[in-house]
Design a protein around this motif. Structure first.
Motif, PDB file in Angstrom:
ATOM      1  N   ALA A 543     -36.682 -23.218   6.061  1.00 58.86           N
ATOM      2  CA  ALA A 543     -37.407 -23.189   4.535  1.00 58.86           C
ATOM      3  C   ALA A 543     -37.927 -21.886   4.303  1.00 58.86           C
ATOM      4  CB  ALA A 543     -38.379 -24.250   4.404  1.00 58.86           C
ATOM      5  N   VAL A 544     -38.258 -21.119   5.215  1.00 58.67           N
ATOM      6  CA  VAL A 544     -38.933 -19.780   4.877  1.00 58.67           C
ATOM      7  C   VAL A 544     -37.794 -18.806   4.493  1.00 58.67           C
ATOM      8  CG1 VAL A 544     -40.222 -17.984   6.070  1.00 58.67           C
ATOM      9  CG2 VAL A 544     -40.974 -20.139   6.166  1.00 58.67           C
ATOM     10  N   TYR A 545     -36.532 -18.865   5.498  1.00 59.87           N
ATOM     11  CA  TYR A 545     -35.410 -18.162   5.266  1.00 59.87           C
ATOM     12  C   TYR A 545     -34.466 -18.560   4.136  1.00 59.87           C
ATOM     13  CZ  TYR A 545     -36.880 -15.061   9.045  1.00 59.87           C
ATOM     14  OH  TYR A 545     -37.921 -14.150   9.552  1.00 59.87           O
ATOM     15  N   ARG A 546     -35.058 -19.728   3.381  1.00 57.07           N
ATOM     16  CA  ARG A 546     -33.846 -20.144   2.434  1.00 57.07           C
ATOM     17  C   ARG A 546     -33.512 -18.868   1.357  1.00 57.07           C
ATOM     18  NH1 ARG A 546     -36.367 -24.284   1.003  1.00 57.07           N
ATOM     19  NH2 ARG A 546     -35.330 -25.578   2.426  1.00 57.07           N
ATOM     20  N   PRO A 547     -34.461 -17.943   1.066  1.00 56.65           N
ATOM     21  CA  PRO A 547     -33.824 -16.809   0.142  1.00 56.65           C
ATOM     22  C   PRO A 547     -32.795 -16.070   0.580  1.00 56.65           C
ATOM     23  CG  PRO A 547     -36.223 -17.077   0.310  1.00 56.65           C
ATOM     24  CD  PRO A 547     -35.762 -18.009   1.218  1.00 56.65           C
ATOM     25  N   LEU A 548     -32.709 -15.821   2.082  1.00 51.41           N
ATOM     26  CA  LEU A 548     -31.533 -14.971   2.490  1.00 51.41           C
ATOM     27  C   LEU A 548     -30.289 -15.900   2.341  1.00 51.41           C
ATOM     28  CD1 LEU A 548     -32.992 -13.162   5.735  1.00 51.41           C
ATOM     29  CD2 LEU A 548     -32.972 -12.498   3.307  1.00 51.41           C
ATOM     30  N   ASN A 549     -30.285 -17.325   2.502  1.00 44.42           N
ATOM     31  CA  ASN A 549     -29.280 -17.976   2.315  1.00 44.42           C
ATOM     32  C   ASN A 549     -28.464 -17.699   0.930  1.00 44.42           C
ATOM     33  OD1 ASN A 549     -29.529 -19.323   4.787  1.00 44.42           O
ATOM     34  ND2 ASN A 549     -30.801 -21.019   3.962  1.00 44.42           N
ATOM     35  N   TYR A 550     -29.343 -17.454  -0.004  1.00 45.43           N
ATOM     36  CA  TYR A 550     -28.902 -17.314  -1.468  1.00 45.43           C
ATOM     37  C   TYR A 550     -28.071 -15.876  -1.507  1.00 45.43           C
ATOM     38  CZ  TYR A 550     -32.161 -20.926  -3.033  1.00 45.43           C
ATOM     39  OH  TYR A 550     -32.968 -22.212  -2.814  1.00 45.43           O
ATOM     40  N   LEU A 551     -28.660 -15.035  -0.637  1.00 41.80           N
ATOM     41  CA  LEU A 551     -28.079 -13.636  -0.529  1.00 41.80           C
ATOM     42  C   LEU A 551     -26.714 -13.896   0.219  1.00 41.80           C
ATOM     43  CD1 LEU A 551     -31.031 -11.078   0.217  1.00 41.80           C
ATOM     44  CD2 LEU A 551     -29.693 -11.542  -1.866  1.00 41.80           C
ATOM     45  N   ASP A 552     -26.737 -14.574   1.112  1.00 40.42           N
ATOM     46  CA  ASP A 552     -25.518 -14.905   2.061  1.00 40.42           C
ATOM     47  C   ASP A 552     -24.144 -15.408   0.964  1.00 40.42           C
ATOM     48  OD1 ASP A 552     -24.193 -14.973   4.837  1.00 40.42           O
ATOM     49  OD2 ASP A 552     -23.967 -16.982   3.792  1.00 40.42           O
ATOM     50  N   LYS A 553     -24.833 -16.478   0.391  1.00 44.19           N
ATOM     51  CA  LYS A 553     -23.732 -16.842  -0.690  1.00 44.19           C
ATOM     52  C   LYS A 553     -23.315 -15.827  -1.693  1.00 44.19           C
ATOM     53  CE  LYS A 553     -25.311 -21.851  -0.241  1.00 44.19           C
ATOM     54  NZ  LYS A 553     -26.092 -22.813  -0.954  1.00 44.19           N
ATOM     55  N   ALA A 554     -24.070 -14.931  -2.093  1.00 38.22           N
ATOM     56  CA  ALA A 554     -23.947 -13.922  -3.052  1.00 38.22           C
ATOM     57  C   ALA A 554     -22.906 -12.962  -2.423  1.00 38.22           C
ATOM     58  CB  ALA A 554     -25.252 -13.331  -3.813  1.00 38.22           C
ATOM     59  N   GLY A 555     -22.876 -12.683  -1.155  1.00 39.46           N
ATOM     60  CA  GLY A 555     -21.882 -11.705  -0.653  1.00 39.46           C
ATOM     61  C   GLY A 555     -22.323 -11.141   0.763  1.00 39.46           C
ATOM     62  N   MET A 556     -23.780 -11.048   1.093  1.00 44.36           N
ATOM     63  CA  MET A 556     -24.326 -10.241   2.034  1.00 44.36           C
ATOM     64  C   MET A 556     -24.006 -11.342   3.100  1.00 44.36           C
ATOM     65  SD  MET A 556     -28.254  -9.348   3.102  1.00 44.36           S
ATOM     66  CE  MET A 556     -28.347  -7.950   1.625  1.00 44.36           C
ATOM     67  N   MET A 557     -23.564 -10.737   4.503  1.00 44.18           N
ATOM     68  CA  MET A 557     -23.485 -11.290   5.749  1.00 44.18           C
ATOM     69  C   MET A 557     -24.795 -11.375   6.268  1.00 44.18           C
ATOM     70  SD  MET A 557     -21.181 -10.816   8.900  1.00 44.18           S
ATOM     71  CE  MET A 557     -21.237 -11.733  10.420  1.00 44.18           C
ATOM     72  N   VAL A 558     -25.341 -12.775   6.305  1.00 40.36           N
ATOM     73  CA  VAL A 558     -26.735 -12.856   6.833  1.00 40.36           C
ATOM     74  C   VAL A 558     -26.713 -13.642   8.064  1.00 40.36           C
ATOM     75  CG1 VAL A 558     -29.228 -13.541   6.393  1.00 40.36           C
ATOM     76  CG2 VAL A 558     -27.870 -12.516   4.699  1.00 40.36           C
ATOM     77  N   VAL A 559     -27.196 -13.633   9.251  1.00 43.16           N
ATOM     78  CA  VAL A 559     -27.189 -14.602  10.487  1.00 43.16           C
ATOM     79  C   VAL A 559     -28.629 -14.451  10.834  1.00 43.16           C
ATOM     80  CG1 VAL A 559     -26.352 -14.855  12.648  1.00 43.16           C
ATOM     81  CG2 VAL A 559     -24.721 -14.057  10.804  1.00 43.16           C
ATOM     82  N   VAL A 560     -29.452 -15.561  11.046  1.00 38.44           N
ATOM     83  CA  VAL A 560     -30.656 -15.532  11.274  1.00 38.44           C
ATOM     84  C   VAL A 560     -30.718 -16.639  12.533  1.00 38.44           C
ATOM     85  CG1 VAL A 560     -33.071 -15.817  10.957  1.00 38.44           C
ATOM     86  CG2 VAL A 560     -31.733 -14.681   9.356  1.00 38.44           C
ATOM     87  N   LEU A 561     -30.960 -16.310  13.894  1.00 38.32           N
ATOM     88  CA  LEU A 561     -30.819 -17.042  15.001  1.00 38.32           C
ATOM     89  C   LEU A 561     -32.452 -17.208  15.624  1.00 38.32           C
ATOM     90  CD1 LEU A 561     -27.425 -15.958  16.370  1.00 38.32           C
ATOM     91  CD2 LEU A 561     -27.755 -17.810  14.901  1.00 38.32           C
ATOM     92  N   GLY A 562     -32.583 -18.436  15.930  1.00 38.64           N
ATOM     93  CA  GLY A 562     -33.683 -18.834  16.858  1.00 38.64           C
ATOM     94  C   GLY A 562     -33.172 -18.882  18.393  1.00 38.64           C
ATOM     95  N   MET A 563     -34.262 -18.921  19.069  1.00 45.61           N
ATOM     96  CA  MET A 563     -34.007 -18.979  20.606  1.00 45.61           C
ATOM     97  C   MET A 563     -33.253 -20.062  21.280  1.00 45.61           C
ATOM     98  SD  MET A 563     -37.809 -20.428  21.835  1.00 45.61           S
ATOM     99  CE  MET A 563     -38.268 -22.164  21.421  1.00 45.61           C
ATOM    100  N   ASP A 564     -33.030 -21.039  20.391  1.00 47.83           N
ATOM    101  CA  ASP A 564     -31.958 -22.231  20.960  1.00 47.83           C
ATOM    102  C   ASP A 564     -30.658 -22.084  20.263  1.00 47.83           C
ATOM    103  OD1 ASP A 564     -34.130 -23.332  22.462  1.00 47.83           O
ATOM    104  OD2 ASP A 564     -34.704 -24.346  20.825  1.00 47.83           O
ATOM    105  N   ASP A 565     -30.451 -21.000  19.542  1.00 45.69           N
ATOM    106  CA  ASP A 565     -29.142 -20.801  18.685  1.00 45.69           C
ATOM    107  C   ASP A 565     -28.051 -20.015  19.195  1.00 45.69           C
ATOM    108  OD1 ASP A 565     -30.245 -22.593  16.851  1.00 45.69           O
ATOM    109  OD2 ASP A 565     -31.357 -21.104  15.778  1.00 45.69           O
ATOM    110  N   TRP A 566     -28.595 -19.225  20.407  1.00 43.05           N
ATOM    111  CA  TRP A 566     -27.736 -18.286  20.849  1.00 43.05           C
ATOM    112  C   TRP A 566     -27.982 -17.901  22.529  1.00 43.05           C
ATOM    113  CZ3 TRP A 566     -29.605 -13.020  22.323  1.00 43.05           C
ATOM    114  CH2 TRP A 566     -31.121 -12.859  22.033  1.00 43.05           C
TER     115      TRP A 566
END
Length: 566
Positions: A543-566
């Protein structure tokens, strides 16, 4: 005998005609008869027998209908299952991967098949030296064979791609080679090696050799032959690397005849670089060389063409690297690894080399004669475009950040640095920002603070550092009217702590999203195109990082990973 009522009628499953029961189920009438009829005068046994016979016949009819219905239901369910499977197969025809051209599929296979591990089998548990790579599922280590077993199309593409079969990592046991019937024992393994060699066609091989054992064990000398290596040695190589603890000079028939096409040579595990380099004296096309140390290596013809030089243990005069490799484009230096090695001595005055564009420094432990300080004070690289400073996680560096020597090096070189990486090296936020101020042409920045030396690791990824990268906000660490690293287009951060200013990070990334090239040029900033943020010790609040999802859809490549994601 009364027939069944219309309400009791059903339709025959087979003939679709009405199925009329023979028995009239009159419960009330039967109860009345049970109360009143008794004795031979009132009970008509013949009528009762006929009614029971009718019931039995009705039951048989119903049982037949139930059996037929069950068969029909089973048939319908079977047909449903077949139809679902057929639908899945039909939908697979529309799968995106089927639309990928074979040329792109081949590139993917090429990327996935970096190494085929051919480990000698059987490898007895009674052997003194176990294999260096424990294998649970063999096909995970044989990517070319795995890919070629998926489907007919993948097999066809894989068999046409000789390059994915040409990358071979051999793990061999001298203990097997001492058996009297070694060819019979290793027949299956040798067939696998021959299969890879056959499918690689005439392409020069990429070979990594690991022979188990130890030079310290006199009873583990390599026998007169290693059958699998003899097969591989008959082919030409484009790359060769030596692993394990066996010296290449101890391996039978070590002289490499077919090395004219050799471009990359890795002797990191070498015990005697001078002696083993002599085996490759015909490698006139050698471009990349990895040595454990330089030693007293004689100058040979191929040194003139070396474009990438890696020295795993730098000792003595650091400028000696240029006595052998005259014009390297990439220079990789690692801190000395032996206590008895000579201390590093800087070069005075600094040595100029106009060819080096990539410099990688791997720092270790906490030597008084720091490799970083020695390198930065000894060299001048005006063509440098990429600088990587990192430490080995197994041997953490806990020394001081080379602030003064790094600054002097950048000023002296006047290079246009476009890539800067700091990984696992302790540095505070102010020193890192001071270094970034000297890199106005920087395009890619990678900071990894994952600690290699304990919980007291100093992390440069602080709220002040994040705000310092803001496109427009001025801070105490970045008071200048111009933004820090104005040409930054790729940012990668790995954070190990728990307290992170998420909102400041989102605000900073948003401030650098400038897709309008004319506006970006007017404010003196480049558009940030790639952002990767990895948390090693905490989860990600989506929920906190939802604004970056909008940037990702707009054309910026955004990857945010937590400790269990990589």
């Amino acid at each position: 005998m009364a027939k069944g009522t219309p309400a009791d009628q059903a339709t025959c499953f087979r003939c679709r005609h009405s199925l009329t029961p023979r028995t009239n189920i009159d419960t009330a009438g039967l109860l009345q008869r049970l109360r009143s009829e008794y004795g031979t005068a009132t009970v008509d046994t013949k009528e009762v027998a006929e009614m029971l016979k009718a019931i039995d016949m009705d039951l048989e009819d119903y049982e037949s209908e139930v059996s037929l219905l069950q068969s029909r239901i089973l048939y319908i369910k079977t047909q449903q299952t077949r139809l679902k499977e057929h639908a899945v197969n039909l939908r697979s025809l529309n799968s995106p991967v089927r639309k990928v051209p074979n040329e792109i599929l081949l590139r993917i296979f090429d990327y996935a098949c970096d190494k085929n591990l051919l480990q000698e089998f059987p490898w007895s548990k009674d052997f003194q030296f176990p294999p260096s790579t424990p294998i649970v599922e063999a096909f995970r280590h044989l990517p070319a064979m795995s890919i070629s077993s998926v489907c007919a199309r993948w097999r066809s593409v894989a068999l046409s791609a000789s390059v994915i079969w040409s990358r071979i990592s051999l793990e061999l046991s001298p203990e097997n080679s001492r058996l009297p019937d070694v060819e019979s024992v290793l027949s299956g393994f040798l067939h696998t090696v021959e299969l890879h060699l056959h499918r690689s066609e005439k392409r020069p091989l990429t070979v990594e050799l690991n022979v188990s054992g130890s030079l310290d064990d006199e009873n583990n000398l390599v026998p007169h032959q290693l059958l699998a290596f003899d097969l591989v040695r008959k082919r030409s190589w484009c790359s060769f690397g030596l692993g394990g603890r066996q010296s290449l000079s101890h391996i039978p028939k070590p002289t490499i005849q077919n090395c004219h096409s050799l471009q990359s040579l890795d002797l990191m595990r070498s015990e005697d670089p001078d002696q083993e380099l002599e085996l490759f004296k015909l490698a006139s096309g050698l471009r990349s060389l990895v040595l454990v140390w330089l030693g007293a290596t004689q100058s040979r013809g191929f040194w003139k063409e070396i474009s990438s030089l890696t020295v795993y243990s730098v000792e003595g005069d650091i400028s000696n690297v240029f006595n052998h490799a005259f014009n390297p484009k990439e220079l990789v230096l690692r801190e000395r690894i032996f206590d008895g090695a000579l201390p590093i001595s800087p070069c005075v005055p600094p040595r100029l080399c106009t060819s080096v564009s990539i410099l990688r420094l791997c720092l270790r432990l906490n030597w008084n004669d720091s490799l970083a300080n020695a390198a930065f004070s000894s060299f001048t690289f005006p063509s440098l475009s990429s600088l990587i400073i990192r430490t080995d996680a197994a041997h953490p560096y806990q020394g001081a950040w080379p602030k003064a020597t790094l600054g002097a090096f950048l000023h002296r070189s006047s290079c246009n640095l476009t890539n800067f990486e700091v990984r696992y090296v302790p540095v505070n936020d102010s020193d890192l920002i001071s270094a970034l101020r000297l890199m106005p042409s920087l395009v890619r920045l990678y900071v990894d603070d994952t600690p290699a030396g304990g919980d007291d690791q100093t992390s440069p990824i602080t709220p002040r550092f994040i705000r310092g990268l803001h496109g427009f906000l001025r801070t105490e660490l970045s008071p200048s009217s111009s933004a820090l690293v104005p040409k930054l287009s790729e940012l990668r951060l790995t954070f190990n702590g728990l307290q992170f200013d998420d909102s400041a990070f989102i605000d900073m990334v948003s401030s650098r999203w400038l897709p309008d090239a004319q506006y970006a040029s007017g404010v003196g900033l480049s558009c940030l195109r790639v952002v990767t943020l990895r948390f090693a010790a905490r989860a990600v609040d989506e929920a906190v990082y939802r604004p970056l999802n909008y940037l990702d859809k707009a054309g910026m490549m955004v990857v945010v990973l937590g400790m269990d994601d990589w």
